[in-house]
Design an enzyme around this catalytic site. Structure first.
Site, PDB file in Angstrom:
ATOM      1  N   ARG A 119     -10.646  78.318  76.381  1.00  0.00           N
ATOM      2  CA  ARG A 119     -11.161  78.716  75.058  1.00  0.00           C
ATOM      3  C   ARG A 119     -11.108  80.230  74.947  1.00  0.00           C
ATOM      4  NH1 ARG A 119     -15.940  81.010  76.574  1.00  0.00           N
ATOM      5  NH2 ARG A 119     -17.107  80.026  78.267  1.00  0.00           N
ATOM      6  N   LYS A 152     -14.885  71.125  87.283  1.00  0.00           N
ATOM      7  CA  LYS A 152     -14.562  72.131  88.295  1.00  0.00           C
ATOM      8  C   LYS A 152     -13.930  71.485  89.536  1.00  0.00           C
ATOM      9  CE  LYS A 152     -16.675  75.023  85.586  1.00  0.00           C
ATOM     10  NZ  LYS A 152     -16.294  74.853  84.221  1.00  0.00           N
ATOM     11  N   GLU A 211     -19.246  75.373  97.358  1.00  0.00           N
ATOM     12  CA  GLU A 211     -18.341  76.492  97.601  1.00  0.00           C
ATOM     13  C   GLU A 211     -18.950  77.395  98.662  1.00  0.00           C
ATOM     14  OE1 GLU A 211     -16.004  77.544  93.425  1.00  0.00           O
ATOM     15  OE2 GLU A 211     -17.596  78.836  94.167  1.00  0.00           O
ATOM     16  N   HIS A 244     -26.165  84.594  87.042  1.00  0.00           N
ATOM     17  CA  HIS A 244     -24.810  84.046  86.901  1.00  0.00           C
ATOM     18  C   HIS A 244     -24.299  84.068  85.467  1.00  0.00           C
ATOM     19  CE1 HIS A 244     -25.388  82.716  91.011  1.00  0.00           C
ATOM     20  NE2 HIS A 244     -26.439  82.014  90.650  1.00  0.00           N
TER      21      HIS A 244
END
Length: 524
Positions: free
Chosen positions: A292, A116, A200, A235
């Site tokens: 994917r 990430k 973040e 999440h």
């Protein structure tokens, strides 16, 4: 085109890929572990190869064994499904070195987007808008405190190699950062073998929206519309729909163009999904890219009319994408539910065991991608996803209505499932109005049950009734017995005679349980 493909996965996605193989005249090879010997994907495939023990590291995550299975079976290509090795660059590279086509992105693209932090670095260089935070892994708690103080609380700590909701912690103040940092690093190491985490800025009550993209080796990249994935628990997505209820043509175009820009920066080939967070002012920010096929791909297939697995095969075989961007037109609305073996009334605790009774929904607009059957034993060793129930309608309300009808028809006996959760979601006024965000489900679960909804309260009763009466033999086939409980031929003859012309005091009176089941549509 390939003649034989091995599916390096299990469950409903393996069955889904096997069906695509059969439609295209391609032979399929399934793989299985000890506990999956009787699994549906093993029964459906043309060939099956044994991998090893139930432990994933010894079977579905064991690259040498999967490649050996491909060599033994003569498979020319491998489809990884989702999860397991689907985003493992080492697996994609090992396939390439073995001369076997990997049906998915290149290992280089996976390495770029698999981290990430590296993905954020690439997107920053490409000018893609993303959530404020760090582009590199945090080296210490002191660095985390400095960054969080500069961008402001609340913040999110996230695993750099993350996915599936693992390695994520919300932090609302400096006092909670130290323990959250340690917990996120520890969970990331256990889940991904990589303890790196980054920060973040937390966007309060965002919507989670993703854009499906597709690239080929000829340099073509297109986007196929967005999906709303805001209904999440811890999440992890539980319900997805396409298109988003609040996204108009202009926002869709802008988001799609950014998604294609991300795909080009990542040299995307084959299927990819670019994920965004959308704030209350409908500003969108790049979150990550999954290289994917996604669990929720059926909703995109239904609203675009494009088979994404067929397209994966064609692109992997070197063919160009057979359509242009202007050919993609969204029609109708589709919603997908992830049916899992877990108990919503017991903190979603896993519920393995034998499926003793299965009554599946059908009818107009209903699609069911499933990896289960009656009599199958659901193992505890893997993800609890059993099936995906998808409804398609001319508009969102029709799709919701069809899903509610299908849920009343659905019965899975012997284990606990989350079917009751979706009945509650679909009845919720905010969901029906499209007012959802990533905190929607947690708020809904905190609400008291609806006490005055007769339909929802009697659903378990009529489902039991359906199962009971579906087991009963038709009239006249059961043995007649005398007062001692023994089979009596004379009593049987009298019974048959009464059924032909005789009447008794119960004739013409429908059984109350059976009538309730038929009224609710679960007894057919």
């Amino acid at each position: 085109m390939f003649k034989r493909i091995l599916i390096a996965n299990r469950g409903e996605i393996a069955v889904r890929v096997i069906r695509a193989c059969r439609e295209m005249g391609i032979e399929s090879v399934s793989v299985y572990s000890d506990v999956d010997r009787r699994a549906l994907h093993v029964r459906k495939a043309d060939f099956a190869e044994y991998l090893g023990p139930a432990q994933a590291s010894e079977s579905y995550l064991n690259i040498p064994r999967i490649l050996e299975a491909a060599r033994r079976s003569g498979a020319e290509a491998i489809h990884p499904g989702y999860g397991f090795l689907s985003e493992d660059a080492n697996f994609a590279r090992a396939c390439r070195e073995a001369g076997i086509v990997f049906i998915g992105p290149t290992p280089e693209s996976m390495e770029m987007m698999g981290s990430k932090t590296r993905a954020r670095q690439q997107m920053k260089a490409a000018g893609v808008p993303f959530v404020p935070g760090t582009e590199n892994g945090l080296k210490s708690v002191e660095e985390a405190l400095a960054v969080a103080g500069s961008i402001g609380y609340p913040i999110m700590l996230k695993a750099a190699a993350g996915g599936g909701g693992k390695g994520i912690r919300r932090v609302d103040s400096p006092e909670g950062l130290n323990s959250a940092f340690e917990a996120a690093c520890s969970e990331a190491m256990r889940a991904f073998g990589n303890a790196e985490v980054y920060i973040e800025k937390l966007i309060e009550n965002p919507r989670h929206v993703e854009m499906q993209i597709f690239g080929d080796i000829h340099g073509n990249i297109v986007y196929l519309g967005e999906r709303e994935c805001s209904v999440q628990r811890r999440h992890q997505k539980v319900l997805e729909e396409a298109p988003c209820s609040f996204v108009g043509p202009e926002m869709r175009r802008r988001m799609g163009e950014v998604a294609v820009q991300v795909g080009r920066a990542a040299s995307c080939v084959n299927a990819g999904t670019v994920e965004f967070l959308v704030d209350k002012d409908e500003n969108f920010y790049f979150l990550e890219m999954n290289a994917r096929l996604q669990v929720e791909h059926p909703v995109t297939e239904l609203v675009t009319g494009r088979d994404l697995v067929h397209l994966q095969f064609k692109v992997a075989a070197g063919e160009p994408i057979p359509f242009k961007q202007e050919d993609i037109v969204l029609r109708g609305h589709a919603i997908e539910l992830r049916i899992c073996a877990e108990d919503p009334d017991n903190n979603f605790f896993p519920s393995p065991g034998r499926i003793t009774r299965l009554i599946s929904p059908s009818g107009p607009g209903i699609r069911r991608d499933s990896g289960m059957y009656e009599g199958w034993v659901v193992p505890l060793d893997y993800d609890p996803l059993l099936a995906k129930l998808i409804a398609y309608g001319e508009n969102r309300q029709q799709a919701i209505n069809r899903l509610r009808r299908a849920l009343v028809e659905y019965f899975i006996g012997g284990i606990k499932t989350n079917l009751s959760l979706f009945r509650k979601v679909l009845l919720n006024p905010d969901f029906q109005a499209g007012r959802v965000d990533t905190g929607f489900l947690e708020r809904l679960l905190a609400e008291p049950p609806i006490a005055d909804d007769r339909t929802e309260r009697r659903t378990p009763i009529v489902a039991i009734a359906a199962a009971i009466f579906a087991q009963q033999p038709p009239p006249g086939t059961q043995p007649a017995r005398n007062k001692h409980g023994l089979h009596d031929p004379q009593a049987r003859a009298a019974l048959l005679q009464s059924q032909k012309g005789g009447k008794d005091k119960h004739q013409g009176k429908a059984n109350g349980w059976k009538r309730a089941a038929r009224d609710a549509g679960v007894l057919r």
